[in-house]
Motif scaffolding. Sequence first.
Motif, PDB file in Angstrom:
ATOM      1  N   LYS A  40      57.958  83.896  41.247  1.00  0.00           N
ATOM      2  CA  LYS A  40      58.423  83.876  39.855  1.00  0.00           C
ATOM      3  C   LYS A  40      59.250  82.623  39.583  1.00  0.00           C
ATOM      4  CE  LYS A  40      58.500  88.847  39.016  1.00  0.00           C
ATOM      5  NZ  LYS A  40      59.336  90.028  38.775  1.00  0.00           N
ATOM      6  N   ASP A  41      60.098  82.251  40.529  1.00  0.00           N
ATOM      7  CA  ASP A  41      60.916  81.044  40.368  1.00  0.00           C
ATOM      8  C   ASP A  41      60.037  79.792  40.282  1.00  0.00           C
ATOM      9  OD1 ASP A  41      63.125  82.673  40.472  1.00  0.00           O
ATOM     10  OD2 ASP A  41      63.660  82.145  42.538  1.00  0.00           O
ATOM     11  N   ALA A  42      59.013  79.722  41.138  1.00  0.00           N
ATOM     12  CA  ALA A  42      58.107  78.565  41.126  1.00  0.00           C
ATOM     13  C   ALA A  42      57.343  78.501  39.810  1.00  0.00           C
ATOM     14  CB  ALA A  42      57.135  78.651  42.300  1.00  0.00           C
ATOM     15  N   HIS A  43      56.887  79.641  39.324  1.00  0.00           N
ATOM     16  CA  HIS A  43      56.160  79.691  38.056  1.00  0.00           C
ATOM     17  C   HIS A  43      57.050  79.205  36.911  1.00  0.00           C
ATOM     18  CE1 HIS A  43      53.071  81.090  35.305  1.00  0.00           C
ATOM     19  NE2 HIS A  43      54.018  81.648  34.581  1.00  0.00           N
ATOM     20  N   SER A  44      58.281  79.617  36.920  1.00  0.00           N
ATOM     21  CA  SER A  44      59.236  79.201  35.894  1.00  0.00           C
ATOM     22  C   SER A  44      59.490  77.693  35.964  1.00  0.00           C
ATOM     23  CB  SER A  44      60.544  79.963  36.067  1.00  0.00           C
ATOM     24  OG  SER A  44      61.524  79.489  35.213  1.00  0.00           O
ATOM     25  N   HIS A  45      59.638  77.174  37.173  1.00  0.00           N
ATOM     26  CA  HIS A  45      59.890  75.746  37.370  1.00  0.00           C
ATOM     27  C   HIS A  45      58.725  74.903  36.842  1.00  0.00           C
ATOM     28  CE1 HIS A  45      61.455  72.102  39.162  1.00  0.00           C
ATOM     29  NE2 HIS A  45      60.272  71.904  39.717  1.00  0.00           N
ATOM     30  N   VAL A  46      57.503  75.315  37.168  1.00  0.00           N
ATOM     31  CA  VAL A  46      56.326  74.579  36.712  1.00  0.00           C
ATOM     32  C   VAL A  46      56.223  74.653  35.189  1.00  0.00           C
ATOM     33  CG1 VAL A  46      53.795  74.545  36.738  1.00  0.00           C
ATOM     34  CG2 VAL A  46      55.052  74.780  38.868  1.00  0.00           C
ATOM     35  N   GLY A  47      56.542  75.807  34.618  1.00  0.00           N
ATOM     36  CA  GLY A  47      56.527  75.944  33.165  1.00  0.00           C
ATOM     37  C   GLY A  47      57.480  74.974  32.490  1.00  0.00           C
ATOM     38  N   LYS A  48      58.656  74.796  33.092  1.00  0.00           N
ATOM     39  CA  LYS A  48      59.629  73.848  32.537  1.00  0.00           C
ATOM     40  C   LYS A  48      59.111  72.415  32.647  1.00  0.00           C
ATOM     41  CE  LYS A  48      63.590  76.783  33.414  1.00  0.00           C
ATOM     42  NZ  LYS A  48      64.705  77.064  34.288  1.00  0.00           N
ATOM     43  N   GLU A  49      58.431  72.100  33.749  1.00  0.00           N
ATOM     44  CA  GLU A  49      57.876  70.746  33.908  1.00  0.00           C
ATOM     45  C   GLU A  49      56.771  70.486  32.894  1.00  0.00           C
ATOM     46  OE1 GLU A  49      57.144  68.702  37.448  1.00  0.00           O
ATOM     47  OE2 GLU A  49      58.590  69.850  38.621  1.00  0.00           O
ATOM     48  N   VAL A  50      55.957  71.501  32.592  1.00  0.00           N
ATOM     49  CA  VAL A  50      54.904  71.353  31.584  1.00  0.00           C
ATOM     50  C   VAL A  50      55.536  71.104  30.216  1.00  0.00           C
ATOM     51  CG1 VAL A  50      53.082  72.591  30.336  1.00  0.00           C
ATOM     52  CG2 VAL A  50      53.151  72.672  32.828  1.00  0.00           C
ATOM     53  N   GLU A  51      56.585  71.852  29.883  1.00  0.00           N
ATOM     54  CA  GLU A  51      57.292  71.639  28.611  1.00  0.00           C
ATOM     55  C   GLU A  51      57.851  70.222  28.527  1.00  0.00           C
ATOM     56  OE1 GLU A  51      60.325  74.497  27.643  1.00  0.00           O
ATOM     57  OE2 GLU A  51      59.060  76.152  28.350  1.00  0.00           O
ATOM     58  N   GLU A  52      58.443  69.764  29.618  1.00  0.00           N
ATOM     59  CA  GLU A  52      59.020  68.419  29.635  1.00  0.00           C
ATOM     60  C   GLU A  52      57.935  67.356  29.466  1.00  0.00           C
ATOM     61  OE1 GLU A  52      62.217  65.806  32.219  1.00  0.00           O
ATOM     62  OE2 GLU A  52      61.463  67.690  33.028  1.00  0.00           O
ATOM     63  N   LEU A  53      56.787  67.561  30.105  1.00  0.00           N
ATOM     64  CA  LEU A  53      55.671  66.630  29.965  1.00  0.00           C
ATOM     65  C   LEU A  53      55.216  66.558  28.509  1.00  0.00           C
ATOM     66  CD1 LEU A  53      53.436  64.849  31.362  1.00  0.00           C
ATOM     67  CD2 LEU A  53      52.058  66.907  31.298  1.00  0.00           C
ATOM     68  N   CYS A  54      55.119  67.701  27.838  1.00  0.00           N
ATOM     69  CA  CYS A  54      54.716  67.718  26.425  1.00  0.00           C
ATOM     70  C   CYS A  54      55.728  66.973  25.563  1.00  0.00           C
ATOM     71  CB  CYS A  54      54.533  69.153  25.939  1.00  0.00           C
ATOM     72  SG  CYS A  54      53.092  69.972  26.661  1.00  0.00           S
ATOM     73  N   LEU A  55      57.003  67.109  25.870  1.00  0.00           N
ATOM     74  CA  LEU A  55      58.035  66.378  25.122  1.00  0.00           C
ATOM     75  C   LEU A  55      57.917  64.870  25.332  1.00  0.00           C
ATOM     76  CD1 LEU A  55      61.148  68.675  25.676  1.00  0.00           C
ATOM     77  CD2 LEU A  55      59.854  68.344  23.568  1.00  0.00           C
ATOM     78  N   VAL A  56      57.606  64.469  26.559  1.00  0.00           N
ATOM     79  CA  VAL A  56      57.441  63.039  26.850  1.00  0.00           C
ATOM     80  C   VAL A  56      56.221  62.494  26.106  1.00  0.00           C
ATOM     81  CG1 VAL A  56      56.880  61.388  28.677  1.00  0.00           C
ATOM     82  CG2 VAL A  56      58.634  63.105  29.055  1.00  0.00           C
ATOM     83  N   ILE A  57      55.134  63.269  26.068  1.00  0.00           N
ATOM     84  CA  ILE A  57      53.938  62.840  25.332  1.00  0.00           C
ATOM     85  C   ILE A  57      54.275  62.688  23.854  1.00  0.00           C
ATOM     86  CG2 ILE A  57      51.630  63.525  24.562  1.00  0.00           C
ATOM     87  CD1 ILE A  57      51.270  64.867  27.319  1.00  0.00           C
ATOM     88  N   ARG A  58      54.999  63.652  23.303  1.00  0.00           N
ATOM     89  CA  ARG A  58      55.373  63.606  21.885  1.00  0.00           C
ATOM     90  C   ARG A  58      56.257  62.390  21.585  1.00  0.00           C
ATOM     91  NH1 ARG A  58      55.287  68.031  18.421  1.00  0.00           N
ATOM     92  NH2 ARG A  58      54.975  69.250  20.307  1.00  0.00           N
ATOM     93  N   ARG A  59      57.166  62.075  22.526  1.00  0.00           N
ATOM     94  CA  ARG A  59      58.106  60.977  22.331  1.00  0.00           C
ATOM     95  C   ARG A  59      57.439  59.605  22.488  1.00  0.00           C
ATOM     96  NH1 ARG A  59      61.942  62.717  25.829  1.00  0.00           N
ATOM     97  NH2 ARG A  59      61.260  61.291  27.436  1.00  0.00           N
ATOM     98  N   THR A  60      56.511  59.475  23.442  1.00  0.00           N
ATOM     99  CA  THR A  60      55.922  58.162  23.728  1.00  0.00           C
ATOM    100  C   THR A  60      54.595  57.922  23.037  1.00  0.00           C
ATOM    101  OG1 THR A  60      54.831  58.966  25.728  1.00  0.00           O
ATOM    102  CG2 THR A  60      57.031  58.024  25.984  1.00  0.00           C
ATOM    103  N   GLY A  61      53.933  58.991  22.596  1.00  0.00           N
ATOM    104  CA  GLY A  61      52.611  58.852  21.991  1.00  0.00           C
ATOM    105  C   GLY A  61      52.660  58.452  20.536  1.00  0.00           C
TER     106      GLY A  61
END
Length: 120
Positions: A40-61
């Motif tokens: 569960k902890d690993a799943h949560s961590h990966v979910g946060k990384e996916v959210e962060e990646l989407c924010l970076v795409i939104r910011r740089t794209g």
Amino acid sequence: QRKNPFSNQARLASKTPHAPRGDATYGRPPEGSRTEQRGKDAHSHVGKEVEELCLVIRRTGEVGEDGRVRVTFGQLFETYVTISNKVVGILLRARKHGLVQFEGEMLWQGQDDDVVITLL
């Protein structure tokens, strides 16, 4: 091991039997176990990384005519690699969840720098 005279019978008897194939709990850790919590902890961590990646795409794209944000893999790689070295794995996870779209099965640095990634 049950027939081994040197094995600890109490330890073997206390083990819970595995769930049969087709059962809803087959291939899953016992409920409430530390293994389940780590998953569960690993799943949560990966979910946060996916959210962060989407924010970076939104910011740089750049926003396209259809209102969707797009960025090339090369640009995203250069920006995101300072945050995490798992850019491609996180991109694949984001695509699996329907958050981004890009051509091809896998993206390679250098070779696929011009591939466009669209934020859905």
